[in-house]
Design a protein around this motif. Structure first.
Motif, PDB file in Angstrom:
ATOM      1  N   ALA A  29       3.334  58.514  33.549  1.00  0.00           N
ATOM      2  CA  ALA A  29       3.167  59.725  34.365  1.00  0.00           C
ATOM      3  C   ALA A  29       2.781  59.362  35.797  1.00  0.00           C
ATOM      4  O   ALA A  29       3.123  60.072  36.737  1.00  0.00           O
ATOM      5  CB  ALA A  29       2.113  60.631  33.743  1.00  0.00           C
ATOM      6  N   GLN A  30       2.072  58.252  35.956  1.00  0.00           N
ATOM      7  CA  GLN A  30       1.661  57.820  37.296  1.00  0.00           C
ATOM      8  C   GLN A  30       2.643  56.807  37.891  1.00  0.00           C
ATOM      9  O   GLN A  30       2.299  56.059  38.806  1.00  0.00           O
ATOM     10  CB  GLN A  30       0.251  57.237  37.249  1.00  0.00           C
ATOM     11  CG  GLN A  30      -0.774  58.300  36.871  1.00  0.00           C
ATOM     12  CD  GLN A  30      -2.198  57.885  37.135  1.00  0.00           C
ATOM     13  OE1 GLN A  30      -2.449  56.843  37.736  1.00  0.00           O
ATOM     14  NE2 GLN A  30      -3.135  58.692  36.688  1.00  0.00           N
ATOM     15  N   ASP A  31       3.821  56.788  37.338  1.00  0.00           N
ATOM     16  CA  ASP A  31       4.917  55.958  37.867  1.00  0.00           C
ATOM     17  C   ASP A  31       4.618  54.461  37.846  1.00  0.00           C
ATOM     18  O   ASP A  31       5.120  53.704  38.680  1.00  0.00           O
ATOM     19  CB  ASP A  31       5.291  56.388  39.297  1.00  0.00           C
ATOM     20  CG  ASP A  31       5.823  57.801  39.338  1.00  0.00           C
ATOM     21  OD1 ASP A  31       6.455  58.225  38.349  1.00  0.00           O
ATOM     22  OD2 ASP A  31       5.601  58.499  40.346  1.00  0.00           O
ATOM     23  N   LEU A  89      11.298  58.437  30.240  1.00  0.00           N
ATOM     24  CA  LEU A  89      10.782  58.989  31.495  1.00  0.00           C
ATOM     25  C   LEU A  89      10.455  57.954  32.558  1.00  0.00           C
ATOM     26  O   LEU A  89      10.394  58.280  33.735  1.00  0.00           O
ATOM     27  CB  LEU A  89       9.501  59.774  31.218  1.00  0.00           C
ATOM     28  CG  LEU A  89       9.630  61.200  30.723  1.00  0.00           C
ATOM     29  CD1 LEU A  89       8.255  61.760  30.404  1.00  0.00           C
ATOM     30  CD2 LEU A  89      10.329  62.064  31.750  1.00  0.00           C
TER      31      LEU A  89
ATOM     32  N   LEU B  26       1.015  66.740  30.573  1.00  0.00           N
ATOM     33  CA  LEU B  26       1.156  65.823  31.707  1.00  0.00           C
ATOM     34  C   LEU B  26       2.594  65.318  31.810  1.00  0.00           C
ATOM     35  O   LEU B  26       3.192  65.295  32.896  1.00  0.00           O
ATOM     36  CB  LEU B  26       0.186  64.648  31.526  1.00  0.00           C
ATOM     37  CG  LEU B  26       0.138  63.609  32.635  1.00  0.00           C
ATOM     38  CD1 LEU B  26      -0.325  64.235  33.941  1.00  0.00           C
ATOM     39  CD2 LEU B  26      -0.796  62.464  32.238  1.00  0.00           C
ATOM     40  N   LEU B  27       3.155  64.929  30.682  1.00  0.00           N
ATOM     41  CA  LEU B  27       4.532  64.432  30.697  1.00  0.00           C
ATOM     42  C   LEU B  27       5.518  65.569  30.984  1.00  0.00           C
ATOM     43  O   LEU B  27       6.545  65.352  31.626  1.00  0.00           O
ATOM     44  CB  LEU B  27       4.868  63.743  29.374  1.00  0.00           C
ATOM     45  CG  LEU B  27       4.145  62.413  29.167  1.00  0.00           C
ATOM     46  CD1 LEU B  27       4.502  61.823  27.814  1.00  0.00           C
ATOM     47  CD2 LEU B  27       4.485  61.416  30.269  1.00  0.00           C
ATOM     48  N   LYS B  30       5.457  65.851  34.681  1.00  0.00           N
ATOM     49  CA  LYS B  30       6.215  64.762  35.322  1.00  0.00           C
ATOM     50  C   LYS B  30       7.715  64.994  35.191  1.00  0.00           C
ATOM     51  O   LYS B  30       8.476  64.835  36.125  1.00  0.00           O
ATOM     52  CB  LYS B  30       5.846  63.411  34.704  1.00  0.00           C
ATOM     53  CG  LYS B  30       6.676  62.267  35.267  1.00  0.00           C
ATOM     54  CD  LYS B  30       6.303  60.946  34.683  1.00  0.00           C
ATOM     55  CE  LYS B  30       7.292  59.845  35.098  1.00  0.00           C
ATOM     56  NZ  LYS B  30       7.436  59.717  36.543  1.00  0.00           N
ATOM     57  N   ARG B  31       8.125  65.387  33.982  1.00  0.00           N
ATOM     58  CA  ARG B  31       9.545  65.603  33.727  1.00  0.00           C
ATOM     59  C   ARG B  31      10.090  66.758  34.596  1.00  0.00           C
ATOM     60  O   ARG B  31      11.187  66.699  35.133  1.00  0.00           O
ATOM     61  CB  ARG B  31       9.737  65.919  32.253  1.00  0.00           C
ATOM     62  CG  ARG B  31      11.186  65.952  31.788  1.00  0.00           C
ATOM     63  CD  ARG B  31      11.280  66.529  30.376  1.00  0.00           C
ATOM     64  NE  ARG B  31      10.552  65.767  29.385  1.00  0.00           N
ATOM     65  CZ  ARG B  31      11.068  64.761  28.678  1.00  0.00           C
ATOM     66  NH1 ARG B  31      12.305  64.416  28.861  1.00  0.00           N
ATOM     67  NH2 ARG B  31      10.336  64.127  27.793  1.00  0.00           N
ATOM     68  N   TRP B  58      -3.182  63.685  38.459  1.00  0.00           N
ATOM     69  CA  TRP B  58      -1.805  63.163  38.499  1.00  0.00           C
ATOM     70  C   TRP B  58      -1.118  63.562  39.806  1.00  0.00           C
ATOM     71  O   TRP B  58      -0.483  62.731  40.463  1.00  0.00           O
ATOM     72  CB  TRP B  58      -1.019  63.694  37.291  1.00  0.00           C
ATOM     73  CG  TRP B  58       0.454  63.571  37.442  1.00  0.00           C
ATOM     74  CD1 TRP B  58       1.208  62.436  37.300  1.00  0.00           C
ATOM     75  CD2 TRP B  58       1.376  64.607  37.806  1.00  0.00           C
ATOM     76  NE1 TRP B  58       2.535  62.715  37.545  1.00  0.00           N
ATOM     77  CE2 TRP B  58       2.659  64.034  37.856  1.00  0.00           C
ATOM     78  CE3 TRP B  58       1.239  65.968  38.089  1.00  0.00           C
ATOM     79  CZ2 TRP B  58       3.797  64.783  38.178  1.00  0.00           C
ATOM     80  CZ3 TRP B  58       2.368  66.708  38.408  1.00  0.00           C
ATOM     81  CH2 TRP B  58       3.630  66.110  38.447  1.00  0.00           C
ATOM     82  N   VAL B  62       0.404  60.897  42.566  1.00  0.00           N
ATOM     83  CA  VAL B  62       1.824  60.702  42.847  1.00  0.00           C
ATOM     84  C   VAL B  62       2.291  61.436  44.110  1.00  0.00           C
ATOM     85  O   VAL B  62       3.470  61.427  44.429  1.00  0.00           O
ATOM     86  CB  VAL B  62       2.704  61.096  41.627  1.00  0.00           C
ATOM     87  CG1 VAL B  62       2.359  60.233  40.430  1.00  0.00           C
ATOM     88  CG2 VAL B  62       2.552  62.572  41.284  1.00  0.00           C
TER      89      VAL B  62
END
Lengths: 138, 84
Positions: A29-31, A89, B26-27, B30-31, B58, B62
């Motif tokens: 999630a934090q790349d 992902l 969270l995912l 992100k997605r 998060w 990012v």
């Protein structure tokens, strides 16, 4: 530049595999760029004929039914789903310890779930730790 | 943003992650942020308590902007602005 994490899975207990999957998810999630090393127990868990059947809590002492009921109550996915989702992902590479592979079945990636990218030796593991920002072993 | 401002926001994308446990919301965030244009707003619905802190962290990490959270009965509405 992306942070790098090495996650070493050495257990085939469902609770540790789940913890590893959750940590991996957070890193993705934090790349972060993540290398997942499948060491002895971890290699067993990713064996193609085993991966979808793991329910035992490994070396932990709590009750298996309590754990599985808790997973269900909290709507926690099956452990392997975390790893599949993270691969989809993010930038995640799965490396199988060749010796561990041979101990369980073979050192061929095709005997393990499709997530496995490469077979590696301990040298690559150590080098990856040296280059990583974080190293977690479970 | 205060709660009134948040309630008046029109999200470009609403992600309903209610019923999933961490890291599910969270995912999902992100997605889904990839489906929001830069400058657009994403609203995440979550019933997972940890998400209330996790998603703002998060977003900061990012490079997106956390706008605020509305507590609704049984779930949260978390607003993120895509910045890049």
């Amino acid at each position: 530049m992306a942070k790098k994490m090495v996650l070493a899975l050495a257990s085939s207990g469902v609770e540790k595999l789940t913890v590893g999957g959750i940590i991996l998810s957070g890193a993705v999630a934090q790349d972060m760029e993540v290398k997942v090393f499948l060491l002895l127990g971890g290699a067993y868990a990713f064996r193609k004929d085993v991966a979808d059947k793991i329910q035992d809590p490994g070396e932990a002492h709590y009750n298996k039914e309590e754990l599985l009921n808790g997973f269900q109550r909290a709507n926690v996915p099956y452990w392997l789903d975390y790893y599949k989702q993270a691969k989809e992902l993010g930038n995640v590479t799965f490396l199988l310890c060749g010796t561990a592979g041979k101990i369980w079945i073979s050192d061929k990636p095709e005997d393990f779930v499709d997530l496995v990218d490469e077979v590696c030796g301990i040298g690559e593991y150590i080098s990856s730790i040296e280059e990583a920002d974080f190293h977690i072993i479970i | 943003m205060n709660e009134d401002e948040l309630r008046n926001l029109q999200a470009d994308k609403v992600v309903d992650a209610r019923g999933t446990s961490c890291p599910g919301p969270l995912l999902a965030a992100k997605r889904s942020i990839a489906e929001v244009k830069v400058g657009g707003i994403m609203e995440i619905l979550s019933s997972d308590a940890g998400t209330k802190r996790d998603v703002p962290l998060w977003a900061k990490k990012v490079g997106h902007e956390y706008l605020g959270t509305i507590d609704e009965p049984g779930y949260f509405r978390i607003f993120i602005k895509r910045m890049k």
